[in-house]
Enzyme design. Structure first.
Site, PDB file in Angstrom:
ATOM      1  N   ALA A 263       3.960 -16.546  14.215  1.00  0.00           N
ATOM      2  CA  ALA A 263       2.695 -16.844  15.411  1.00  0.00           C
ATOM      3  C   ALA A 263       4.952 -16.306  16.412  1.00  0.00           C
ATOM      4  CB  ALA A 263       2.957 -18.654  15.377  1.00  0.00           C
TER       5      ALA A 263
ATOM      6  N   CYS B 281      -0.738 -30.409  18.185  1.00  0.00           N
ATOM      7  CA  CYS B 281      -1.091 -28.648  18.458  1.00  0.00           C
ATOM      8  C   CYS B 281      -0.373 -28.172  16.572  1.00  0.00           C
ATOM      9  CB  CYS B 281      -0.224 -28.345  19.170  1.00  0.00           C
ATOM     10  SG  CYS B 281      -0.212 -26.684  19.291  1.00  0.00           S
TER      11      CYS B 281
ATOM     12  N   CYS C 188       3.051 -28.511  27.887  1.00  0.00           N
ATOM     13  CA  CYS C 188       2.990 -26.694  27.726  1.00  0.00           C
ATOM     14  C   CYS C 188       1.574 -26.222  29.172  1.00  0.00           C
ATOM     15  CB  CYS C 188       2.759 -26.090  26.556  1.00  0.00           C
ATOM     16  SG  CYS C 188       1.478 -26.479  25.964  1.00  0.00           S
TER      17      CYS C 188
END
Ligand SMILES: Cc1ncc(COP(=O)(O)O)c(C=O)c1O
Lengths: 379, 393
Positions: free
Chosen positions: A15, A112, A216
């Site tokens: 990622a 998340c 974010c």
């Protein structure tokens, strides 16, 4: 105990964020001879006012995508940026808004990691034939022999990163055995300093975008103004009460306050107290903000719901351990007693000032993450 | 540090773009260096460029059965579609001739988005006709949709996503009888099918050079003599006032040479590609469970194979194939994490659990049997791998 190192040639999805940690993670994997694929997820951000602007979630702003792509190119690995806006909104942002409506102060990073990184992204990684998903987190995984009659021959343990200052095991406590069996955290073995040195050695950019404490997906202002725009009905003004139940002021809506907060309380001058007042509790049943003196703040005993144990099994007896009530809180000694329905009671040796409903409590046995859950009640 | 293992790469996305043929590169080269003049300049440098541009118009016209003066070079295929539709619509508006346009939901975005804008901002009315299960427009539906105020019909010659050929000549004939302007987007065709504007009975036609072994960034708009047309790229008098802007001379020269090149290659390539395509289709259907061909089984572009796979997200499959070095494409857009079925497949009535898994494999002049061997080895595994991952929690 054994550190988890798959053989060279194994396909691994990493990622990527364009930042130092995930770039070094990718470079280390390439160096170790894995068949590496970089993926960046495009996450939801509040649409900005100006038209025609690209998504600007901090995790995947256009510059970050360009950086990650350039690094992937430098490393000679395929790179994809995958749209995940709607799944992120659905599994992370919406539940976060809902939690505020229930007078909790939630941490969106748990969902998340659980649903987006180790759900959506893991699934994509497996679809590309990857055996592992790697991230730039500062945490470690090892294996110990499993207890007799277990399904698997080994038990995976989630451990703190070597760098105590950067340790991110707190936000990863949501992972289970199957996730850990398929996860790699190459940076967890190193200090941040060392990771920066590695970046230099690999010829990767080491400059970090300004770290921000904000979430974010906020693009303008803080979470309060976000809530006003995105969910105006979660914030309803109501009374501020003292611990005797007397109305001493008005609040603008419970989501705007957090336990331990002192500033910004609209308390009538006539009830001016000799001592400063702090938010003690958010009482959603009465839509009231309860305030009191510093010495009334904090609690030793918490009830935690939705406990998740990394091992997959709740302890059968109370365990003496340490726990954190927030990401940045200090670990403190406590006894954790599993209860029915996935709840647990946690009794600290000393008062915890910052314990807030909605935040995560994560319990440790030394370096090992036992598990964690959501603080439901403080008393 | 860089991974250098010689990975096998197979390009099967010729419908997206093609490599420039060496003779095209060679023909363009002087116009990028020595013969750099602006074709609109009066001096010798300009005259050199203008002569080359004139020649490009002639060659291009010849290749399409058109006159040199009916050819306009544009900046891409999309621009040619845009100019055609706006040019015809605005001309009709100027002369008060009506405001109804007929098209299909399966057209390329260069057409549908332009028509939607004509509808939303300029007050035109657009009828999007239904298509059958193969993506074909029925000429009888066109006939029924024609009205007194219909000014323009736009139906593509071959669909980029599903390869189906549309009954263009029939529709063109009908439009001409009714005095309605007919535009076709033939962008996908020249490398594989002969194109003659008279046989097709078109008034406007869009082509794009990079789809037929020419350079990127050059399109062709054919405007039949006498077609009412208002320029929408306004400025100087370039291209006889139909498309302002200094012409890309090297691009126009390359495009003309590319048209000659494909006209010569087509005869041997089209049957060869058709054989390869049929082999691919048979192989995929035999090896992949729950797979179907999308689009017409044989009335389709000879180089074009397209499939739907039940329960597979096309974008993820594309990545899985890319990891194996196989370059193909999908029609389904994944713009938010929840894959969206392709609008073209939905318009054909394909159920959405199939319409997410569109895959286009488009072959080209350089495709070999070995390329297909490799795809037939990898594709079934990739589909299985994606399906397995998607069914895990
Ligand atoms: C049918 C069709 N029309 C138009 C276009 C646009 O052409 P260009 O890429 O030159 O703008 C394409 C290319 O994808 C196409 O396939």
């Amino acid at each position: 105990m054994t550190v988890h190192l798959p053989p060279a040639g194994t396909r691994v999805v990493v990622a990527m964020s364009g930042g130092v940690d995930s770039s070094v993670a990718a470079a280390l994997l390439v160096e170790r001879g894995y068949d590496v694929i970089g993926i960046m997820l495009r996450l939801w951000a509040e649409p900005s006012q100006g038209q025609g602007k690209e998504n600007s979630n901090r995790c995947c702003a256009p510059e970050a995508v360009a950086d990650a792509r350039a690094i992937a190119r430098q490393l000679g690995i395929p790179f994809y940026d995958i749209h995940a806006e709607s799944v992120f909104k659905q599994h992370v942002v919406d539940p976060w808004i809902t939690a505020y409506g229930e007078a909790a102060t939630p941490n969106p990073c748990f969902n998340c990691n659980r649903f987006i990184r180790f759900g959506f992204l893991m699934q994509r990684a497996r679809a590309l034939g990857a055996a592992y998903l790697a991230t730039g987190h500062y945490a470690r995984i090892d294996t110990v022999p499993a207890e007799p009659r277990s399904e698997l021959p080994v038990r995976y343990r989630l451990l703190k990163g070597v760098d105590a200052k950067k340790d991110q095991s707190y936000v990863l406590h949501v992972l289970g055995q199957r996730d850990l069996a398929r996860a790699l955290f190459p940076c967890g073995e190193f200090t941040k300093e060392h990771v920066r040195d590695l970046a230099r050695r690999f010829g990767l950019p080491v400059a970090e975008r300004a770290e921000s404490q904000d979430l974010c997906f906020l693009t303008q202002g803080d979470y309060r103004s976000f809530l006003v725009r995105q969910a105006p009905d979660v914030a309803v003004p109501g009374p501020i009460l003292n611990t005797r139940g007397e109305v001493i002021g008005r609040h603008e809506g419970l989501p705007f306050y957090t336990v331990g907060q002192r500033r910004g309380l609209d308390i009538a001058p006539k009830s001016a107290h000799a001592e400063p007042l702090y938010v003690l509790r958010l009482d959603s049943a009465r839509n009231a903000l309860i305030v009191g003196r510093a010495d009334e703040l904090g609690t030793r005993r918490l009830t935690v719901r939705s406990m998740h144990y990394v091992s997959g099994k709740a302890p059968t007896a109370p365990v003496r351990c340490t726990a954190k009530v927030r990401y940045k809180a200090r670990e403190a000694s406590c006894v954790l007693t599993p209860l029915e329905n996935g709840a647990a009671q946690v009794e600290f040796d000393e008062v915890q000032r910052d314990a807030t409903p909605g935040q995560g409590l994560v319990a440790y046995d030394g370096d090992e993450v036992i598990g964690g859950g959501i603080i439901a009640r403080t008393e | 540090m860089t991974k250098t293992s010689a990975r096998r790469r197979v390009y099967l996305d010729y419908s997206a773009t093609t490599p420039v043929a060496p003779e095209v590169v060679q023909a363009m080269q002087p116009y990028l260096t020595d013969l750099f003049g602006n074709a609109a300049s009066l001096h010798e440098f300009g005259r050199e460029a203008a002569a080359a541009l004139d020649e490009a118009h002639i060659v291009t016209g010849c290749a399409l059965g058109a006159r040199a003066s009916e050819i306009v070079f544009t900046g891409c295929g999309t621009e040619a579609d845009n100019l055609a539709l706006r040019g015809a619509a605005f001309a009709a508006r100027q002369h008060g001739r009506g405001d109804h346009i007929i098209s299909a939901p399966t057209e390329h975005h260069a057409v549908t988005s332009t028509l939607e804008q004509l509808q939303q901002l300029f007050g035109f009315e657009v009828t999007f006709l239904p298509v059958d299960g193969c993506g074909r427009v029925d000429p009888d539906d066109v006939k029924r949709a024609l009205r007194r105020n219909t000014i323009l019909v736009s139906i593509m010659m071959a669909n980029n996503e599903i390869g189906t050929l549309e009954p263009i000549a029939e529709i063109g004939h009908m439009c001409r009888e009714r005095g309605v302007i007919f535009h076709t987007d033939a962008v996908q065709c020249p490398a594989y099918l002969p194109i003659d504007v008279e046989a097709l009975q078109v008034d406007l036609m869009a082509l794009s050079s990079h789809k037929f072994y020419g350079p990127k960034g050059v399109g062709i708009l054919y405007i039949r003599e006498g077609t009412p047309f208002v320029p929408t790229l306004t400025g100087g008098g370039h291209e006889r006032g139909r498309r302002a802007g200094t012409v890309n001379v090297a691009g126009a020269v390359g495009t003309a040479v590319a048209l000659e090149y494909v006209a010569q290659q087509r005869e041997t390539q089209a049957p060869r590609l058709q054989r390869l395509r049929d082999r691919l289709i048979e192989g995929v259907l035999a090896a992949v469970p729950d797979a179907r061909v999308s689009g017409h089984p044989h009335n389709r572009l000879p180089h074009h194979a397209s499939f739907v796979f039940k329960g597979v997200d096309g974008e993820t499959l594309l990545m899985a194939l890319d990891v194996e070095g196989i370059a193909v494409s999908t029609g389904s857009a994944c713009t938010s994490g929840n894959p969206e079925p392709s609008p073209v497949l939905l318009a054909m009535g394909i159920p959405s659990e199939w319409a997410l898994g569109g895959l286009r494999i488009s072959l080209g002049y350089h495709t070999s049997d070995e390329d297909l061997d490799y795809v037939l080895e990898k594709l079934p595994r990739c589909v299985a791998q994606v399906r397995r991952a998607m069914s895990e929690l």
